[in-house]
Design a protein around this motif. Structure first.
Motif, PDB file in Angstrom:
ATOM      1  N   GLY A 173       0.717  -1.212   0.004  1.00 24.04           N
ATOM      2  CA  GLY A 173       0.025  -0.160  -0.004  1.00 24.04           C
ATOM      3  C   GLY A 173       0.983   1.345   0.084  1.00 24.04           C
ATOM      4  O   GLY A 173       0.218   2.285  -0.027  1.00 24.04           O
ATOM      5  N   LEU A 174       2.169   1.008  -0.121  1.00 20.08           N
ATOM      6  CA  LEU A 174       3.015   2.398  -0.165  1.00 20.08           C
ATOM      7  C   LEU A 174       2.913   3.226  -1.545  1.00 20.08           C
ATOM      8  O   LEU A 174       3.136   4.445  -1.284  1.00 20.08           O
ATOM      9  CB  LEU A 174       4.432   1.752   0.147  1.00 20.08           C
ATOM     10  N   ILE A 175       2.803   2.666  -2.636  1.00 18.94           N
ATOM     11  CA  ILE A 175       2.697   3.416  -3.674  1.00 18.94           C
ATOM     12  C   ILE A 175       1.488   2.912  -4.507  1.00 18.94           C
ATOM     13  O   ILE A 175       0.878   1.742  -4.362  1.00 18.94           O
ATOM     14  CB  ILE A 175       4.127   3.308  -4.515  1.00 18.94           C
ATOM     15  N   GLU A 176       1.091   4.006  -5.346  1.00 15.75           N
ATOM     16  CA  GLU A 176      -0.061   3.492  -6.479  1.00 15.75           C
ATOM     17  C   GLU A 176       0.272   3.909  -7.855  1.00 15.75           C
ATOM     18  O   GLU A 176       0.949   5.139  -7.896  1.00 15.75           O
ATOM     19  CB  GLU A 176      -1.274   4.042  -5.781  1.00 15.75           C
ATOM     20  N   ALA A 177       0.452   2.862  -8.914  1.00 13.77           N
ATOM     21  CA  ALA A 177       0.739   3.259 -10.092  1.00 13.77           C
ATOM     22  C   ALA A 177      -0.766   3.449 -10.892  1.00 13.77           C
ATOM     23  O   ALA A 177      -1.599   2.776 -10.862  1.00 13.77           O
ATOM     24  CB  ALA A 177       1.340   2.309 -10.692  1.00 13.77           C
ATOM     25  N   ARG A 178      -0.592   4.785 -11.713  1.00 10.15           N
ATOM     26  CA  ARG A 178      -1.889   4.837 -12.480  1.00 10.15           C
ATOM     27  C   ARG A 178      -1.093   5.179 -13.912  1.00 10.15           C
ATOM     28  O   ARG A 178      -0.341   6.135 -14.106  1.00 10.15           O
ATOM     29  CB  ARG A 178      -2.538   5.743 -12.108  1.00 10.15           C
ATOM     30  N   GLN A 179      -1.901   4.690 -15.007  1.00  4.06           N
ATOM     31  CA  GLN A 179      -1.298   4.913 -16.211  1.00  4.06           C
ATOM     32  C   GLN A 179      -1.556   6.391 -16.778  1.00  4.06           C
ATOM     33  O   GLN A 179      -2.551   6.928 -16.121  1.00  4.06           O
ATOM     34  CB  GLN A 179      -1.938   4.017 -17.262  1.00  4.06           C
ATOM     35  N   ARG A 180      -0.399   6.918 -17.430  1.00  6.09           N
ATOM     36  CA  ARG A 180      -0.419   8.277 -17.664  1.00  6.09           C
ATOM     37  C   ARG A 180      -0.002   9.021 -16.734  1.00  6.09           C
ATOM     38  O   ARG A 180       0.752  10.156 -16.927  1.00  6.09           O
ATOM     39  CB  ARG A 180      -1.723   8.493 -18.450  1.00  6.09           C
ATOM     40  N   SER A 181      -0.594   8.830 -15.418  1.00  3.53           N
ATOM     41  CA  SER A 181      -0.209   9.831 -14.389  1.00  3.53           C
ATOM     42  C   SER A 181       1.100   9.644 -13.767  1.00  3.53           C
ATOM     43  O   SER A 181       1.951  10.663 -13.421  1.00  3.53           O
ATOM     44  CB  SER A 181      -1.334  10.049 -13.383  1.00  3.53           C
ATOM     45  N   GLY A 182       1.552   8.451 -13.764  1.00  5.66           N
ATOM     46  CA  GLY A 182       2.847   7.903 -13.094  1.00  5.66           C
ATOM     47  C   GLY A 182       2.530   7.276 -11.786  1.00  5.66           C
ATOM     48  O   GLY A 182       1.372   7.030 -11.335  1.00  5.66           O
ATOM     49  N   THR A 183       3.536   6.824 -11.007  1.00  7.07           N
ATOM     50  CA  THR A 183       3.823   6.097  -9.770  1.00  7.07           C
ATOM     51  C   THR A 183       3.914   6.910  -8.740  1.00  7.07           C
ATOM     52  O   THR A 183       4.941   7.681  -8.668  1.00  7.07           O
ATOM     53  CB  THR A 183       4.522   4.845  -9.921  1.00  7.07           C
ATOM     54  N   ARG A 184       2.927   7.025  -7.894  1.00  3.06           N
ATOM     55  CA  ARG A 184       3.342   8.112  -6.842  1.00  3.06           C
ATOM     56  C   ARG A 184       2.950   7.439  -5.491  1.00  3.06           C
ATOM     57  O   ARG A 184       2.436   6.315  -5.087  1.00  3.06           O
ATOM     58  CB  ARG A 184       1.902   8.955  -6.851  1.00  3.06           C
ATOM     59  N   VAL A 185       3.586   8.019  -4.589  1.00  7.36           N
ATOM     60  CA  VAL A 185       3.525   7.774  -2.866  1.00  7.36           C
ATOM     61  C   VAL A 185       2.134   7.515  -2.434  1.00  7.36           C
ATOM     62  O   VAL A 185       1.492   8.908  -2.815  1.00  7.36           O
ATOM     63  CB  VAL A 185       4.572   8.362  -2.149  1.00  7.36           C
ATOM     64  N   ALA A 186       1.528   6.613  -2.000  1.00  9.19           N
ATOM     65  CA  ALA A 186       0.068   6.510  -1.612  1.00  9.19           C
ATOM     66  C   ALA A 186       0.154   7.565  -0.388  1.00  9.19           C
ATOM     67  O   ALA A 186       0.991   7.683   0.290  1.00  9.19           O
ATOM     68  CB  ALA A 186      -0.293   5.111  -1.457  1.00  9.19           C
ATOM     69  N   PRO A 187      -1.217   7.916   0.001  1.00  6.33           N
ATOM     70  CA  PRO A 187      -1.415   8.392   1.244  1.00  6.33           C
ATOM     71  C   PRO A 187      -1.078   7.682   2.380  1.00  6.33           C
ATOM     72  O   PRO A 187      -1.444   6.468   2.253  1.00  6.33           O
ATOM     73  CB  PRO A 187      -3.005   8.828   1.137  1.00  6.33           C
ATOM     74  N   ARG A 188      -0.862   8.105   3.547  1.00  2.00           N
ATOM     75  CA  ARG A 188      -0.542   7.244   4.693  1.00  2.00           C
ATOM     76  C   ARG A 188      -1.731   6.507   4.930  1.00  2.00           C
ATOM     77  O   ARG A 188      -1.510   5.229   5.604  1.00  2.00           O
ATOM     78  CB  ARG A 188      -0.301   8.315   5.875  1.00  2.00           C
ATOM     79  N   SER A 189      -2.960   6.981   4.807  1.00  6.92           N
ATOM     80  CA  SER A 189      -4.034   5.943   5.207  1.00  6.92           C
ATOM     81  C   SER A 189      -4.094   4.575   4.347  1.00  6.92           C
ATOM     82  O   SER A 189      -4.845   3.682   4.722  1.00  6.92           O
ATOM     83  CB  SER A 189      -5.350   6.766   5.013  1.00  6.92           C
ATOM     84  N   ALA A 190      -3.359   4.661   3.344  1.00  8.83           N
ATOM     85  CA  ALA A 190      -3.397   3.417   2.409  1.00  8.83           C
ATOM     86  C   ALA A 190      -2.336   2.633   2.982  1.00  8.83           C
ATOM     87  O   ALA A 190      -2.351   1.473   2.582  1.00  8.83           O
ATOM     88  CB  ALA A 190      -3.203   3.828   1.087  1.00  8.83           C
ATOM     89  N   TRP A 191      -1.558   2.844   3.624  1.00  5.26           N
ATOM     90  CA  TRP A 191      -0.405   1.992   4.171  1.00  5.26           C
ATOM     91  C   TRP A 191      -0.666   1.057   5.083  1.00  5.26           C
ATOM     92  O   TRP A 191      -1.529   1.389   6.010  1.00  5.26           O
ATOM     93  CB  TRP A 191       0.927   3.087   4.644  1.00  5.26           C
ATOM     94  N   ASN A 192      -0.202  -0.128   4.847  1.00  5.51           N
ATOM     95  CA  ASN A 192      -0.480  -1.283   5.862  1.00  5.51           C
ATOM     96  C   ASN A 192       0.336  -1.316   7.005  1.00  5.51           C
ATOM     97  O   ASN A 192       1.368  -1.991   7.089  1.00  5.51           O
ATOM     98  CB  ASN A 192      -0.612  -2.627   5.149  1.00  5.51           C
ATOM     99  N   LEU A 193      -0.003  -0.380   7.937  1.00  2.00           N
ATOM    100  CA  LEU A 193       1.236  -0.262   8.860  1.00  2.00           C
ATOM    101  C   LEU A 193       1.289  -1.413  10.012  1.00  2.00           C
ATOM    102  O   LEU A 193       2.456  -1.646  10.439  1.00  2.00           O
ATOM    103  CB  LEU A 193       0.657   0.929   9.879  1.00  2.00           C
TER     104      LEU A 193
END
Lengths: 254, 254
Positions: free
Chosen positions: A62-82
DNA sequence: CGTAGTAAAAATCATACTATAAACTACCGG
DNA sequence: CCGGTAGTTTATAGTATGATTTTTACTACG
């Protein structure tokens, strides 16, 4: 940020650890773009295969999220599986956020007493033996050594196992990380101020042996509370300095 | 085993889901070898890149372990990160292990009352508003629709958020999975036997509004217990049949 | 205001080669 | 003759590289 991955690790692990620690440490903020291809100035040089596999690994946490065209970004903290073991390890590798560790202790306080209670009610004789054996190793080993850490972890782990709830057992990783954190602190203060809370461990064990669920829960709550207070107290005595090497060594146990 | 991944998903996701469900369903036992290359008879055909990335993704969840020379094998159940949202989704996709769901409810019972208690103590006015809004949507939407499910999840999720402990919030996924499971059951029994436990939700909300932590915790414990009992009762009324399509639809919300 | 075109980035494919560690073999000493 | 040890083999994961396809945000045009 110094790359903490040792060069004996696989390239995949070096890359994964490096990016993950950048994220966990806040070096790469949420929403920041993660380079499409391995960044030559990032402390490692890897092929696209390795790099892409590392990104997939991180996206699984859950640390990063990839979306075509936009790029791969660091996900919001709430998505991290702490609660993921890797994430906790990475979070522990850098400068530690005190609030976060406090949150982990809080979670332990909700979970572990109940685990002890269930363990008292559901344990098999073999499971009790394992808990007792871990306790013995805690008693008979000198403080601060790797042996006593392993014994402590085994003690708590056995109790989780005896509780007979696999989903609950997954929270074992939280115990591991808080324990390693407190060890890291203790190395930096006057050793005489700290003592392993053996008495707490012993009476939890006795309650489990006697199948007294309520008592096991109560005592475990005290144990976790004591551990937190000791850790907080240790914080006050902490002098700044490099503690990385010791933690690295401890991490290798897992 | 029918491949449940829809063909509109990316190839990576199809492969990942397919292998993961095989593992979660017990089709691939712990210790079993996972083929080195994409298996032509596995319901999908992908290149090695996609396949390898899928394996990395699964290894991040603890489902598989790769060792050179020996091969890639299904990891023991104890290594699986059962609290991971993906894993819960996969576990829910196939035939559901009743004991496992019971374990999830047990975990909720340990965690959620404490979350409600903290939420009562720490909530901001804005957070209270969000919980109240979710409750209103639960009251005003007809049962069994997607809207009420979303509202229910938002209700519980808001409470987790208001508790102000990110580590705790990660357990939101457990609530999601138990809720989806109970929905799946309810579709298969007489609808008249079931009612959304609105009263429980309402008094938890009131306690949080009044910042009465103990009461919020007590009521939330009742809520979770009621939910479990309703679900167990529903189990008794379940007739066998294909429920896959409905679940697939629900899953798409997340 | 909508619609078609453009391009940026991820996703996929194909095919190499390398490194590692487990298994096997052959050798040597007892 | 037995047992262990050092070297060799080899299966498998790991790494490298280049090309192609798909998706989708953006843009320019009608």
């Amino acid at each position: 940020m110094i790359n903490t991955a040792s060069s004996s690790d696989s390239l995949f692990r070096q890359v994964t650890d490096s990016i993950a620690i950048s994220i966990l440490s806040g070096d790469l903020e949420a929403g920041a773009l993660v380079p499409t291809e391995p960044d030559p100035g990032a402390g490692f040089s890897a092929s696209r295969s390795v790099y892409r596999e590392a990104l997939k690994y991180l996206s699984a946490k859950g640390l990063i999220e990839a979306r075509q065209r936009s790029g791969t970004r660091v996900a919001p903290r709430s998505a991290w599986n702490l609660l993921d073991p890797d994430i906790l390890r990475w979070a522990l590798a850098g400068k530690i956020d005190e609030d976060f560790v406090r949150n982990l202790y809080e979670l332990r306080l909700f979970v572990e007493p109940n685990a002890a209670r269930l363990a008292a009610l559901r344990r098999t004789p073999e499971q009790l033996t394992r808990i007792g054996a871990a306790l013995t190793r805690m008693e008979q080993n000198p403080p601060y050594g790797d042996a006593i850490i392993e014994a402590d972890l085994d003690y708590h782990g056995s109790i989780f196992d005896a509780a007979g709830n696999p989903a609950l057992t997954c929270l074992k990783s939280v115990v591991i990380s808080t324990l390693l954190w407190s060890m890291r602190l203790q190395r930096n203060k006057d050793p005489s101020l700290f003592s392993v809370p053996l008495a707490d461990h012993q009476r939890v064990y006795r309650a489990i042996a006697q199948q007294n669920g309520e008592q096991a829960g109560t005592y475990m709550a005290t144990l976790v509370n004591d551990a937190l207070h000791d850790a907080i107290a240790a914080l006050r005595h902490t002098r700044s300095g490099d503690t990385t090497k010791h933690i690295e060594k401890i991490n290798q146990i897992y």
